[in-house]
Write an enzyme that holds these catalytic residues in place. Structure first.
Site, short mmCIF file in Angstrom:
data_model
loop_
_atom_site.label_atom_id
_atom_site.label_comp_id
_atom_site.label_asym_id
_atom_site.label_seq_id
_atom_site.Cartn_x
_atom_site.Cartn_y
_atom_site.Cartn_z
N GLU A 51 0.00 15.54 -6.89
CA GLU A 51 1.00 16.11 -5.99
C GLU A 51 0.44 17.32 -5.25
OE1 GLU A 51 4.59 16.56 -8.38
OE2 GLU A 51 4.86 14.37 -8.35
N CYS A 60 0.00 8.81 -4.78
CA CYS A 60 0.44 8.06 -5.96
C CYS A 60 -0.76 7.62 -6.82
CB CYS A 60 1.20 6.81 -5.54
SG CYS A 60 2.81 7.12 -4.81
N GLU A 62 -1.51 4.69 -7.98
CA GLU A 62 -2.13 3.45 -7.51
C GLU A 62 -3.09 3.74 -6.36
OE1 GLU A 62 1.05 4.16 -7.96
OE2 GLU A 62 2.25 2.39 -8.39
N CYS A 93 5.62 1.89 -5.62
CA CYS A 93 6.45 2.19 -4.45
C CYS A 93 5.98 1.33 -3.27
CB CYS A 93 6.38 3.67 -4.11
SG CYS A 93 4.87 4.17 -3.27
#
Ligand code: THU
Length: 141
Positions: A51, A60, A62, A93
């Site tokens: 983040e 993310c 992935e 997502c």
């Protein structure tokens, strides 16, 4: 399914994803995620969410795994395991689905919850009609 991985590899992928999840940098959401790819070179490449104080720059798990996989020349990803501290298996997502589908439209996606419950999908199930190279050339779904 052509890309189904063995129980032994699945276990190794889950362990790698859990280790990556433990290194997640997620001070804002406090929602650590781990991912691990299995490649056609027999390699495991993991990633965690990273983040940023500028929230939109968050990456993310992935996505970090895919970026490492490409940068390290680890081969074509055949399967991905995703782990989250969720009550139900954590599915990628929308942005991650697009990024995973770029390399392997038929990728196997195995999602785990906090307790170890799993759900398995193909990328085509998670992202039907993905925008891809053919779409750039004027074709598409
Ligand atoms: N996150 C992932 O790492 N992967 C997903 O597929 C869903 C969301 C991360 C991004 C952010 O750091 C946190 O989870 C909350 O959205």
């Amino acid at each position: 399914m052509a890309n189904t991985i063995s129980p032994d590899i699945l276990d190794r992928l889950r362990q790698a994803a859990l280790e990556a999840q433990s290194r997640s940098y997620s001070p804002y959401s406090k929602f650590p995620v781990g991912a691990a790819l299995w490649t056609d070179s027999g390699k495991i490449v993991s990633g965690c969410n990273v983040e940023n104080a500028s929230y939109g720059l968050t990456r993310c798990a992935e996505q970090t795994a895919i970026q490492r996989c490409v940068a390290e020349g680890a081969g074509k990803p055949l399967a991905v395991v995703v782990v989250g501290n969720t009550d139900v298996p954590l599915t990628p997502c929308g942005a991650c689905r697009q990024i995973l589908a770029e390399f392997t439209p038929e990728m196997q996606v195995i999602c785990f919850s906090r307790s170890g419950a799993s759900a398995t999908f193909t990328m085509k199930e998670l992202l039907p009609g993905a925008f891809d190279r053919e779409g750039l050339e004027g074709g598409g779904a």
